[in-house]
Every structure is written in structure tokens, then in C-alpha cells.
Design an enzyme around this catalytic site. Structure first.
Site: not given
Ligand SMILES: C[C@H](N)C(=O)N[C@@H](Cc1c[nH]cn1)C(=O)O
Ligand SMILES: [Zn+2]
Ligand SMILES: [Zn+2]
Length: 480
Positions: A105, A107, A172, A234, A423
Site C-alpha cells: 500500500h 498510503d 489500506e 461558553h 490487520s
Molecule cells: C499491518 C499493516 N501494516 C497495518 O498497519 N494495517 C492497518 C490497517 C487498518 C487500518 N484500519 C483498519 N485496518 C492496521 O492494522 O491498523
Molecule cells: Zn499501517
Molecule cells: Zn501497512
């Protein structure tokens, strides 16, 4: 010496020679703040896709296809926001060679200097043999690693031992929205001959021993929206005489998890698959130093002190984390405001055998009931932002055998077999839709600080990691 070993010898010295060019490639990639969760930065995510396209072109890709995914579905602020494209590319189409789909990925997670970074997160710096910058380890370093490997082959005129299909996505870190459908659509066309999938997007367990990974937790991400007064107010004028959205939100959020990480939503823990005797045995042989956990977290705040409990709670039990509150005052100083609308964010890392839909029903019903108990006149909504499935595979196939050889060749040591607490939402889709084995072949170390401040990738991990990916292609390419 066999052909493979002769080629690898040449490739490894070429990779060493190209180290400055490889660091330059990563520097350019990190300089593009491709934060997928920040709608205002969406043009930068697209710029990163263009950067990759250009690199692939220069490396002599046989095909590059940019797949648009349309408009981002709700919840989103800009209802016309386009999803970043999927960058697909092919190198080789020899029917006598295996075809590997390589996913990564482009991003990254958000990063601000004021979060506590010691340097600009989007300027890669080299310090103490570490490459520091957002995305260095997650996942721009590994993605550049694959491109580096292609460059080494190209400069030496060594044919690739496999056909390669790249699939790079820009969402991702925000749930891989839209990619599932594209994979289903392309399974019998662009991805037709794929034999195997390789992903380098996670980390070693510790800092000393390489690993191969055969499991991931899933992630269901939720938000709780509470709306009250027509504008921020406020607190001296309205404090004590109106129902405050933030007070309601804190009450509801505090019922989700206790301070020892136990999820308090009834029915959630009951969905978790029981530990088998075989699994129970597994943890003994994994190399893991509890002190490394404290070093990686930069604190002494561990809930569990023993290896088995730590690993089980990172890999095979669910966890619930509270991430933040949109709309709440969070700056320095002492602003005396009552926020009119707040959005609480939390996620649950999921494991076998949790069902995503059932989980969402349990979560939303529970939050609705807790809010109702407050008797507040404010408006309340609990909803899922995105979900991504967990994945567990069998680590005794050609992919893992070849990756073991590659790791041993480069690092001189047998890797441990691990699962990952994080994940990669699309992993299970690749496995199911392409009917292919998936291998997770991480590049970075457990203390790289992915998603955290001062994210880094050690220079040796970047360079030896590029060699490991290269060796993997050759060993896997030689399997029958
Ligand atoms: C393990 C991977 N590099 C990563 O960082 N995945 C994210 C993906 C994600 C974002 N929202 C839900 N899943 C993570 O594990 O946070
Ligand atoms: Zn990540
Ligand atoms: Zn990642």
C-alpha cells in the site's frame, strides 16, 4: 554453484552498490504525504499513485493499469470524494514461469510534527543507520524494496525468475475500501494466472530475529456521533444547565473496555475460538523478549509480563482500543468551550471465529442501550466505519519453505513463524478469490514505530530486506 546462487551473488552485490539510489527512492516516496484518512490530503495520495506509475514505467513494466474505484462511500465529509486508484502492473508473462502477485500500500497514517516527532515526518532522514519518516516501514519501504529488486535485475540483465503482478492500493490504512470488488472483478482477468500472493507489510516480532507471518487480526472500526447544542458554547454561560455531548460520549466510551484491556460488550468474547492443545504448545519456541515490548512501547505499561500471555493477547484474542474524539478541544491552553458535536472513535481487532456483522450488531446495540440509560436529550448514532477480516493460514507450503530459504540465505538464521496483531484487510480476499496461498514476508523490525511518532526502518533491514525479497522470488520460482 547453481544458477540461482550465481544470480543471487550478483544481485546482492548490485543491491549493495545501489544502496544510495534505493535510499533516494524511499526519500522521494516519503516526501509525498499520502495520508488516506485525511480527506484534504487525497490529492497527495493520488500523487503517490502517479509516482509509483512513473517508477514502474522506468523499470520497464510490460503493463501498467490504473483502476479507478469511484466515489468514497459514507461515512465521509465530502460526498464527492474520489477513492485513490489501484495501481496494477505486470512484469513478464512467460507461461513456463510461476506468477506472483505482490501487494503493497502507498498510503500512510497521519503524522504531525506536534505529535512529538523529532523531525519533519515527511522528510526522510538517515540517523544512526535508521531511515526515519512516515511510511518508512509501513509500507513505503517494503514497496520500494520490490522496485529496488526489479532495478537490480534490470541493471544486471538477469531475467526475473517469476512473472510479477503488482497490486498497490492507496486506502489500506482506511479499510481498503473498494479493493475487494476490484479483486473479484479481476480474479479471472488481470489476476488470471496468479499462483501465489506475497505481502511485505508487517514487522518482525522483535529486533533481532527475522520472521515469516501466517496470521493477522481483523479490524472493525466504529464511531459514536453525539450532537447537542446548535454551536460550541461558553461553559460559564451554559455549563451545568444543558446536557453536554462530550460528557455523554465519555460515559458511553468508558463502558466498552476496562483498564486491563477486557472487552465489556456482552457476547464479544464468547465468539472467540477456544485455544487448542496444539496451539498452546506453539508459543514456547518463539523467540520473544518481554523487555523488548517495553522498549518498543517506550514505557513500562505492559498488562502481561509473560511471553505466552503477551503473544496470545496480541495474536489470538480480540482487543478494543479507544482512538480519539473528533470535535473535541485538543490544543494547548485552557479553552472553556462546550463542544456541540463530538464523534468518538474506537476499533476492535478481531480473531477467529468472530463474525463481523454479528459483532457490529452487538457493538451498536450495546452503545445504543448505554446511551439510552443516560436519559440525555442529545442525538446519538453508533456506526461501523469499515471492517477488514482476520486471516490465518498453514505455514508449511512452498511459499513458506522458499521464504525460509531466502531468510536463511540473507540473515543466516531460520525465521520464527509468527502471527501479527495488526490487520491487512485484503489478505483473506486474495486467498479466497484467487485460490492462492498468501505469504507475509516482513521487512522492518518490531520497534519501527509504525503508526507512531519517529517511524523508522533500519538501513540494514531496507537493504538486506530487498535481498530477502529478491531471494524469495528466485527460490519460489524454482519450486515445481
Ligand atoms: C499491518 C499493516 N501494516 C497495518 O498497519 N494495517 C492497518 C490497517 C487498518 C487500518 N484500519 C483498519 N485496518 C492496521 O492494522 O491498523
Ligand atoms: Zn499501517
Ligand atoms: Zn501497512
Amino acid at each position: 554453484m547453481s544458477d540461482i546462487e550465481t544470480n543471487l551473488k550478483q544481485l546482492f552485490s548490485k543491491i549493495d552498490e545501489l544502496k544510495p539510489a534505493f535510499i533516494e527512492r524511499l526519500t522521494k516516496a516519503v516526501a509525498i504525504p499520502s495520508v488516506s484518512s485525511d480527506e484534504t490530503l487525497r490529492p497527495k495520495v493520488v500523487e503517490m499513485a502517479n509516482f509509483l506509475q512513473n517508477e514502474l514505467k522506468n523499470l520497464g513494466a510490460d503493463d501498467i493499469s490504473i483502476k479507478e474505484l469511484g466515489i468514497q462511500p459514507p461515512p465521509v465529509n465530502d460526498s464527492n470524494l474520489k477513492l485513490p486508484p489501484i495501481v496494477l502492473s505486470k512484469f513478464g508473462s512467460d507461461p513456463n514461469k510461476k506468477t506472483i502477485l505482490i501487494y503493497g500500500h502507498y498510503d500512510v497514517q497521519p503524522a504531525l510534527l506536534e505529535d512529538g516527532w523529532n523531525s519533519d515526518p515527511f522528510v526522510l532522514i538517515e540517523k544512526d543507520n535508521k531511515l526515519i519518516g512516515r511510511g518508512s516501514t509501513d509500507d513505503k519501504g517494503p514497496v520500494m524494496g520490490w522496485l529496488n529488486s526489479l532495478q537490480a535485475h534490470k541493471e544486471l540483465n538477469i531475467p526475473l525468475p517469476v512473472n510479477i503482478v503488482f497490486c498497490f492500493e492507496g486506502m489500506e490504512e482506511s479499510g481498503s475500501i473498494g479493493l475487494d470488488k476490484l479483486i473479484q472483478k479481476e480474479a479471472k482477468s488481470y489476476f488470471n494466472n496468479v499462483n501465489s500472493v506475497c505481502i511485505s507489510d508487517n514487522y518482525w516480532l522483535g529486533t533481532k530475529k527475522p520472521v515469516l507471518t501466517y496470521g493477522l487480526r481483523g479490524c472493525n472500526y466504529y464511531q459514536l456521533i453525539i450532537k447537542g447544542p446548535g454551536a460550541d458554547l461558553h461553559s460559564g454561560i451554559f455549563g451545568g444547565i444543558i446536557h453536554e455531548p462530550m460528557t455523554d460520549l465519555i460515559k458511553v466510551m468508558s463502558t466498552l473496555v476496562d483498564i486491563n484491556g477486557n472487552i465489556l460488550i456482552p457476547g464479544v468474547n464468547e465468539m472467540v475460538a477456544p485455544v487448542t492443545e496444539k496451539e498452546d504448545e506453539l508459543y514456547k519456541d518463539i523467540e520473544f523478549d518481554v523487555n523488548e515490548l517495553n522498549l518498543a512501547s517506550g514505557s513500562n505499561t505492559a498488562i502481561y509480563q509473560d511471553k505466552k500471555n503477551i503473544l496470545m493477547h496480541r495474536w489470538r484474542y480480540p482487543s478494543l482500543s479507544l482512538h480519539g474524539i473528533e470535535g473535541a478541544f485538543s490544543g494547548a491552553g485552557a479553552k472553556t468551550v462546550i463542544p456541540s458535536k463530538v464523534i468518538g472513535k474506537f476499533s476492535i481487532r478481531t480473531v477467529p471465529d468472530m463474525d463481523s456483522e454479528k459483532l457490529t450488531k452487538l457493538v451498536t446495540d450495546f452503545c445504543n442501550a448505554k446511551f439510552k440509560d443516560l436519559g440525555s436529550p442529545n442525538e446519538f448514532k453508533a456506526e461501523l466505519i469499515h471492517d477488514g477480516a482476520y486471516w490465518v493460514s498453514d505455514p508449511f507450503n512452498d511459499e513458506f519453505t522458499s521464504a525460509k530459504l531466502a531468510t536463511k540465505k540473507v540473515w543466516g538464521i531460520e525465521p520464527d513463524l509468527t502471527r501479527e496483531g495488526g490487520s491487512i484487510p485484503i489478505t483473506l480476499t486474495f486467498e479466497q478469490e484467487l485460490g492462492a496461498n498468501v505469504l507475509l514476508l516482513p521487512m522492518g523490525k518490531g520497534d519501527d514505530g509504525a503508526h507512531s511518532i519517529n517511524e523508522k526502518l533500519d538501513v540494514p533491514n531496507y537493504i538486506e530486506g530487498t535481498k530477502t525479497l529478491t531471494a524469495y522470488l528466485h527460490y519460489y520460482g524454482a519450486t515445481k
